[in-house]
Write an enzyme that holds these catalytic residues in place. Sequence first.
Site, PDB file in Angstrom:
ATOM      1  N   ASP A  82      -3.770   0.893 -12.755  1.00  0.00           N
ATOM      2  CA  ASP A  82      -4.489  -0.160 -11.964  1.00  0.00           C
ATOM      3  C   ASP A  82      -5.403   0.394 -10.504  1.00  0.00           C
ATOM      4  OD1 ASP A  82      -2.449  -1.060 -10.426  1.00  0.00           O
ATOM      5  OD2 ASP A  82      -3.601  -3.644 -10.216  1.00  0.00           O
ATOM      6  N   SER A  83      -4.301   1.871 -10.005  1.00  0.00           N
ATOM      7  CA  SER A  83      -5.091   2.624  -9.118  1.00  0.00           C
ATOM      8  C   SER A  83      -5.826   3.524  -9.915  1.00  0.00           C
ATOM      9  CB  SER A  83      -3.687   3.862  -8.492  1.00  0.00           C
ATOM     10  OG  SER A  83      -3.676   4.438  -9.707  1.00  0.00           O
TER      11      SER A  83
ATOM     12  N   ASP B 157      -1.191  -0.639 -17.106  1.00  0.00           N
ATOM     13  CA  ASP B 157      -1.256  -1.371 -15.727  1.00  0.00           C
ATOM     14  C   ASP B 157      -2.185  -3.458 -16.211  1.00  0.00           C
ATOM     15  OD1 ASP B 157       0.468  -1.869 -13.638  1.00  0.00           O
ATOM     16  OD2 ASP B 157      -0.395  -0.186 -12.859  1.00  0.00           O
TER      17      ASP B 157
ATOM     18  N   LYS C 178       2.796  -3.128 -17.448  1.00  0.00           N
ATOM     19  CA  LYS C 178       3.473  -3.009 -16.585  1.00  0.00           C
ATOM     20  C   LYS C 178       3.234  -4.017 -15.819  1.00  0.00           C
ATOM     21  CE  LYS C 178       3.665  -0.368 -12.693  1.00  0.00           C
ATOM     22  NZ  LYS C 178       2.608  -0.561 -11.642  1.00  0.00           N
TER      23      LYS C 178
ATOM     24  N   GLU D 291       3.561  -6.826 -11.789  1.00  0.00           N
ATOM     25  CA  GLU D 291       3.882  -6.465 -10.489  1.00  0.00           C
ATOM     26  C   GLU D 291       5.345  -8.069 -10.076  1.00  0.00           C
ATOM     27  OE1 GLU D 291       0.769  -5.185  -7.170  1.00  0.00           O
ATOM     28  OE2 GLU D 291       0.427  -3.662  -8.816  1.00  0.00           O
TER      29      GLU D 291
ATOM     30  N   GLU E 227       7.929   1.091  -5.081  1.00  0.00           N
ATOM     31  CA  GLU E 227       7.166   1.712  -4.500  1.00  0.00           C
ATOM     32  C   GLU E 227       7.304   1.475  -3.060  1.00  0.00           C
ATOM     33  OE1 GLU E 227       2.902   0.576  -5.609  1.00  0.00           O
ATOM     34  OE2 GLU E 227       2.620   1.942  -3.953  1.00  0.00           O
TER      35      GLU E 227
END
Length: 285
Positions: A49-50, A88, A118, A120, A187
């Site tokens: 999602d970056s 993501d 993925k 978080e 991270e």
Amino acid sequence: MSAQTPVRRLTAPDIAAKKGVETIISLTAYHAHTAAIADQYCDFLLVGDSLGMVMHGFESTLPVPLELMILHGKAVMRGASKALIVVDMPFGSYEESPEIAFRNAAAIIKETQVGAVKLEGGARMADTIHYLTERGIPVMAHIGLTPQSINVMGGFKVQGREKAQWKALENDADAVSKAGAFAIVLEAMPETLAKRITKAVPIPTIGIGAGRDCDGQILVMEDMLGLSPWVPKFVKKFGTVGAAINRAIKGYADEVRGGQFPASEHTYAMKAPQKKAARTARAKR
Ligand code: KIV
């Protein structure tokens, strides 16, 4: 049975099986042509999602909608044929309940046909990870600096710099691993902590700003290519793509202004006259 020749892509279990055997290589990818290049060298490609920041100019990943992840997931699937593709789950698409997470993860898998998602979060996401994996969706976890939580963390801050924070991060890694995650992104954390987590869990750790002892590494492709205007300390620029694009675009603008481009080799000639047309013309004479 499918009418198409099956493409043998790496799967989530293939990635998990690399722990202790070989270093896992990965990059983010958002775009078909760069995915095709990275596919030759990477075990998995993350449609992170970056992309909201790197491609769409948002200041954080928080505004990214599910539809954008699906759109870029499809593009990367068209470009890559060997690597596992992981998409993501964007902010707001999975935190509320395991059921909502499943619905959105299933939409990602159905529409893009990627092999994993993925999300978080550590211990707090364990039930959701279990729920998804039990229902056929491989999950990569992501702990440490989790960019979707910047408003709680107070910014993009390195995590676990004080020993007092280690226990919580180690518990997070243990919880996601026990819940069924096939790998964990670590991270922005001290190398010593990442090493301890890597030793403690049976699944691969994928480091980004987490030092040398993780089972694999990932970087944001535009950062390592030298295209992003600003990069964190942990990024090494392996290219100067931003400067190359600048030179090329300046060259184009200068040549169009100066009348050197287009030159004759960039233009089309008329078609040669057809034989029949020539005969008709002769008959008329
Ligand atoms: O979105 C992303 O690019 C990521 C990487 C930083 C791992 O999650």
